[in-house]
Design an enzyme around this catalytic site. Structure first.
Site, PDB file in Angstrom:
ATOM      1  N   THR A  13       0.825  -1.216   0.000  1.00 26.68           N
ATOM      2  CA  THR A  13       0.000   0.000   0.000  1.00 26.68           C
ATOM      3  C   THR A  13       0.858   1.265   0.000  1.00 26.68           C
ATOM      4  OG1 THR A  13      -1.678  -1.198   1.253  1.00 26.68           O
ATOM      5  CG2 THR A  13      -1.836   1.207   1.263  1.00 26.68           C
ATOM      6  N   VAL A  14       1.750   1.404   0.965  1.00 26.05           N
ATOM      7  CA  VAL A  14       2.539   2.637   1.089  1.00 26.05           C
ATOM      8  C   VAL A  14       3.655   2.675   0.034  1.00 26.05           C
ATOM      9  CG1 VAL A  14       3.908   4.088   2.644  1.00 26.05           C
ATOM     10  CG2 VAL A  14       2.026   2.720   3.562  1.00 26.05           C
ATOM     11  N   ALA A  43      12.579  -4.399  -3.817  1.00 27.10           N
ATOM     12  CA  ALA A  43      12.488  -5.803  -3.388  1.00 27.10           C
ATOM     13  C   ALA A  43      11.091  -6.059  -2.842  1.00 27.10           C
ATOM     14  CB  ALA A  43      13.513  -6.100  -2.290  1.00 27.10           C
ATOM     15  N   GLY A 134       0.679   9.420   9.737  1.00 27.25           N
ATOM     16  CA  GLY A 134       0.778   9.308   8.275  1.00 27.25           C
ATOM     17  C   GLY A 134       1.216  10.593   7.609  1.00 27.25           C
ATOM     18  N   ASP A 201      -1.247   0.447  18.352  1.00 27.12           N
ATOM     19  CA  ASP A 201      -0.716   1.282  17.268  1.00 27.12           C
ATOM     20  C   ASP A 201      -0.616   2.746  17.732  1.00 27.12           C
ATOM     21  OD1 ASP A 201      -0.141   1.756  14.289  1.00 27.12           O
ATOM     22  OD2 ASP A 201      -1.871   3.057  14.627  1.00 27.12           O
ATOM     23  N   LYS A 205       2.819   5.241  18.313  1.00 27.99           N
ATOM     24  CA  LYS A 205       2.982   6.590  17.762  1.00 27.99           C
ATOM     25  C   LYS A 205       3.210   7.631  18.865  1.00 27.99           C
ATOM     26  CE  LYS A 205       0.126   5.348  13.756  1.00 27.99           C
ATOM     27  NZ  LYS A 205      -1.272   5.172  13.323  1.00 27.99           N
TER      28      LYS A 205
HETATM   29  N1  LIG Z   1      -1.098   1.451   5.141  1.00 29.37           N
HETATM   30  C1  LIG Z   1      -1.032   2.602   5.777  1.00 29.37           C
HETATM   31  O1  LIG Z   1      -1.915   3.432   5.658  1.00 29.37           O
HETATM   32  C2  LIG Z   1       0.145   2.918   6.651  1.00 29.37           C
HETATM   33  C3  LIG Z   1       0.220   4.192   7.225  1.00 29.37           C
HETATM   34  C4  LIG Z   1       1.334   4.518   8.027  1.00 29.37           C
HETATM   35  C5  LIG Z   1       2.315   3.565   8.227  1.00 29.37           C
HETATM   36  N2  LIG Z   1       2.203   2.320   7.662  1.00 29.37           N
HETATM   37  C6  LIG Z   1       3.293   1.373   7.861  1.00 29.37           C
HETATM   38  O2  LIG Z   1       3.951   1.168   6.628  1.00 29.37           O
HETATM   39  C7  LIG Z   1       4.489  -0.128   6.556  1.00 29.37           C
HETATM   40  C8  LIG Z   1       3.954  -0.814   5.299  1.00 29.37           C
HETATM   41  O3  LIG Z   1       2.537  -0.877   5.370  1.00 29.37           O
HETATM   42  P1  LIG Z   1       1.643  -1.250   4.085  1.00 29.37           P
HETATM   43  O4  LIG Z   1       0.237  -0.917   4.465  1.00 29.37           O
HETATM   44  O5  LIG Z   1       2.207  -0.667   2.855  1.00 29.37           O
HETATM   45  O6  LIG Z   1       1.807  -2.839   4.085  1.00 29.37           O
HETATM   46  P2  LIG Z   1       1.508  -3.867   2.909  1.00 29.37           P
HETATM   47  O7  LIG Z   1       1.217  -5.169   3.533  1.00 29.37           O
HETATM   48  O8  LIG Z   1       0.524  -3.294   1.953  1.00 29.37           O
HETATM   49  O9  LIG Z   1       2.919  -3.942   2.136  1.00 29.37           O
HETATM   50  C9  LIG Z   1       4.015  -4.667   2.613  1.00 29.37           C
HETATM   51  C10 LIG Z   1       4.772  -5.209   1.419  1.00 29.37           C
HETATM   52  O10 LIG Z   1       5.984  -5.809   1.882  1.00 29.37           O
HETATM   53  C11 LIG Z   1       6.199  -6.994   1.135  1.00 29.37           C
HETATM   54  N3  LIG Z   1       7.076  -7.879   1.900  1.00 29.37           N
HETATM   55  C12 LIG Z   1       6.794  -8.660   2.966  1.00 29.37           C
HETATM   56  N4  LIG Z   1       7.890  -9.305   3.391  1.00 29.37           N
HETATM   57  C13 LIG Z   1       8.908  -8.906   2.598  1.00 29.37           C
HETATM   58  C14 LIG Z   1      10.295  -9.236   2.517  1.00 29.37           C
HETATM   59  N5  LIG Z   1      10.864 -10.083   3.383  1.00 29.37           N
HETATM   60  N6  LIG Z   1      11.034  -8.667   1.558  1.00 29.37           N
HETATM   61  C15 LIG Z   1      10.484  -7.801   0.669  1.00 29.37           C
HETATM   62  N7  LIG Z   1       9.171  -7.458   0.684  1.00 29.37           N
HETATM   63  C16 LIG Z   1       8.403  -8.015   1.635  1.00 29.37           C
HETATM   64  C17 LIG Z   1       4.794  -7.552   0.897  1.00 29.37           C
HETATM   65  O11 LIG Z   1       4.789  -8.447  -0.196  1.00 29.37           O
HETATM   66  C18 LIG Z   1       3.990  -6.271   0.639  1.00 29.37           C
HETATM   67  O12 LIG Z   1       3.987  -5.942  -0.730  1.00 29.37           O
HETATM   68  C19 LIG Z   1       4.102  -0.802   7.874  1.00 29.37           C
HETATM   69  O13 LIG Z   1       5.152  -0.634   8.787  1.00 29.37           O
HETATM   70  C20 LIG Z   1       2.889  -0.003   8.325  1.00 29.37           C
HETATM   71  O14 LIG Z   1       2.710  -0.034   9.720  1.00 29.37           O
HETATM   72  C21 LIG Z   1       1.155   1.995   6.874  1.00 29.37           C
HETATM   73  N1  LIG Z   2      -3.893   1.105  11.074  1.00 25.72           N
HETATM   74  C1  LIG Z   2      -3.400   2.446  11.143  1.00 25.72           C
HETATM   75  C2  LIG Z   2      -2.702   2.780   9.847  1.00 25.72           C
HETATM   76  C3  LIG Z   2      -1.897   4.074   9.875  1.00 25.72           C
HETATM   77  O1  LIG Z   2      -0.827   4.011  10.762  1.00 25.72           O
HETATM   78  C4  LIG Z   2      -4.568   3.391  11.419  1.00 25.72           C
HETATM   79  O2  LIG Z   2      -5.737   2.931  11.402  1.00 25.72           O
HETATM   80  O3  LIG Z   2      -4.350   4.556  11.696  1.00 25.72           O
HETATM   81 NA    NA Z   3       3.561  12.089   9.870  1.00 22.23          NA
END
Ligand SMILES: NC(=O)c1ccc[n+]([C@@H]2O[C@H](COP(=O)([O-])OP(=O)(O)OC[C@H]3O[C@@H](n4cnc5c(N)ncnc54)[C@H](O)[C@@H]3O)[C@@H](O)[C@H]2O)c1
Ligand SMILES: N[C@@H](CCO)C(=O)O
Ligand code: NA
Length: 440
Positions: A13-14, A43, A134, A201, A205
């Site tokens: 996602t991110v 990767a 975020g 969570d 933060k």
């Molecule tokens: N989604 C949000 O809105 C959001 C907001 C703030 C922070 N975050 C943080 O950002 C980070 C990523 O979140 P996300 O929502 O993008 O997660 P996600 O699950 O969508 O993406 C994670 C990606 O990492 C890949 N992955 C897993 N293991 C791996 C490895 N060993 N090597 C390479 N790739 C690997 C997966 O295939 C996947 O594509 C997390 O720490 C999350 O807490 C997310």
């Molecule tokens: N699960 C988290 C994602 C962003 O850190 C939230 O709902 O705020």
């Molecule tokens: Na921020």
């Protein structure tokens, strides 16, 4: 000058938002950074999906260590998440002399001390704007914008999932379980939403913000963590009738005894701006002695809002890449030798006011017994509301809800009084206790 080369670990996602925004706004970002910024290697375990996101010109591998080993890459972005492989990869990237950008609040709140020390020793940066609220630039605001201030307190809605749940419960009068399912179907909640709904969570933060505001180490293990799973729709309704809203707040505060660090459902006066932050939005209030109270609002989650923060960190690092390490902004705003050991206050010593809801038998003298116990404990009452249970749920009017707002008292004193009230035979259900903050 040749663009700075960036390696991306994890393009979910991110990660995909980061790739897309960086590409879309390439020209403007280069103008601000003083140099082009390009993700040249990615990767992900799902190579085919990753390749479809970045197109044929970017190298995609399934082994994150191949990215870290690439000598052309100066900055590694970690967007895998969790404590396991992500921790190892971040430490390996630092050891290889790469700057790191991460959105991983769980990792930094628990292992930040080790990670920041490794980065400082190596003279590289670990940037984490995306990890807290975020897309809201709260790390930059606290660390740089408010640098003149002695910060007194921070209180924030820093979990979008739980704020969505609370908003829906209030607007539609629905129960927790129903709304959680809705949050999951809308994609706000995690696949396993425990970290969201149990307050973990938000605690990750607020732990990071506390360190930055007060110059203390990151110490998630000292945080008091209480989620929203025990809240009932009735409490949200009663709070409303008393002129309050219930929000899951991350709070950190400077007191004479030390630093408060806590996450719990909180009554906030309905007239405060933060009480009106609805749905999945985030907001953080920070109070400094010089500036007074400030408020930051925006999207705390989602692909491009979070990418906005990741890229801001890339720009900062690109600007400073060649600067003297000693001139860089320290990870926790304070230089490592200025980190103090001000203690974190035990929750039992924290002083707040309270909302209490007691389901009692509708008999003469019940209210007097309850208020008598509070008086004996030296806890003074601010307001009392009594509602027949059938006004709320249609049950027979043999039961009554008594809602009490108290003035300030210490948590330990309230715990003792609650135990006594709970033991009364006329108190029919577990008492609901929600802490209250005026946030003036
Ligand atoms: N989604 C949000 O809105 C959001 C907001 C703030 C922070 N975050 C943080 O950002 C980070 C990523 O979140 P996300 O929502 O993008 O997660 P996600 O699950 O969508 O993406 C994670 C990606 O990492 C890949 N992955 C897993 N293991 C791996 C490895 N060993 N090597 C390479 N790739 C690997 C997966 O295939 C996947 O594509 C997390 O720490 C999350 O807490 C997310
Ligand atoms: N699960 C988290 C994602 C962003 O850190 C939230 O709902 O705020
Ligand atoms: Na921020």
């Amino acid at each position: 000058m040749k663009p700075i080369q960036v390696g991306l670990l994890g393009i979910g996602t991110v990660g995909s938002g980061t790739f897309n925004v960086l590409k879309r706004n390439q020209q403007e970002i280069q103008g601000r950074a003083g140099r082009g910024i390009e993700i040249t290697m990615v990767a992900d375990l799902d190579v085919a999906r990753a390749q479809s996101v970045v197109g044929p010109d970017v190298k995609v591998v399934n082994d994150a260590r191949a990215v870290i080993a690439n000598p052309e890459i100066d900055i590694v972005i970690e967007l895998i998440g969790g404590y396991g492989i992500a921790k190892a990869l971040v430490l390996e990237a630092i050891a290889a002399g790469k700057h790191v950008v991460t959105a991983n609040k769980a990792l930094l709140a628990v292992h930040g001390t080790e990670i920041f020390a490794a980065a400082s020793a190596k003279g590289v940066m670990v940037a984490f704007e995306a990890a807290v609220a975020g897309g809201i630039p709260i790390i930059k605001a606290l660390r740089e914008g408010l640098t003149a201030n002695r910060i007194q307190w921070i209180a924030g809605i820093i979990n979008g999932t739980t704020n969505f749940i609370l908003s829906e419960m209030r607007d539609k009068g629905l129960d927790f379980d129903v709304v959680l399912k809705e949050a999951q179907s809308l994609g706000y909640a995690e696949a396993d939403p425990t970290f969201d709904i149990e307050g973990v969570d938000a605690a990750h933060k607020v732990t990071l913000m506390s360190a930055i505001a007060f110059g203390i180490p990151v110490q998630f293990d000292k945080a008091y963590v209480e989620g929203i799973t025990k809240l009932g729709a009735a409490d949200i309704k009663y709070a409303e009738q008393l002129g309050y809203r219930i929000k899951l707040l991350g709070i950190t505060k400077r007191t004479a005894a030390g630093i408060e660090l806590r996450v719990h459902p909180t009554l906030v006066p309905a007239k405060r701006l933060i009480a009106n932050v609805e749905g999945a939005m985030n907001a953080v209030m920070a109070h400094g002695d010089a500036v007074g109270t400030t408020l930051y609002y925006g999207k705390g989650a989602g692909s491009e809002p979070t990418a906005s923060a990741v890229i801001a960190d890339l720009v900062d690092i690109t600007r400073l890449h060649t600067a003297d390490a000693a001139q860089r902004v320290p990870h926790l705003a304070f230089q490592p030798d200025a980190i103090s050991n001000t203690p974190v206050v035990a929750m039992s010593e924290v002083v707040t006011s309270y909302y209490l809801r007691l389901r009692v038998a509708d008999e003469a003298g019940v209210l007097a017994k309850v208020t008598g116990l509070l008086a004996e404990a030296g806890i003074s009452i601010d307001a009392v509301l009594q509602r027949e249970a059938d006004e709320i749920s249609g049950e027979a009017a043999t039961q009554t809800d008594v809602i009490i707002l108290t003035h300030d008292c210490a948590e330990a004193k309230m715990n003792a009084a609650l135990a006594q009230m709970q033991a009364l035979p006329t108190v029919l259900q577990p008492i609901t206790r929600i802490r209250k903050e005026e946030l003036a």
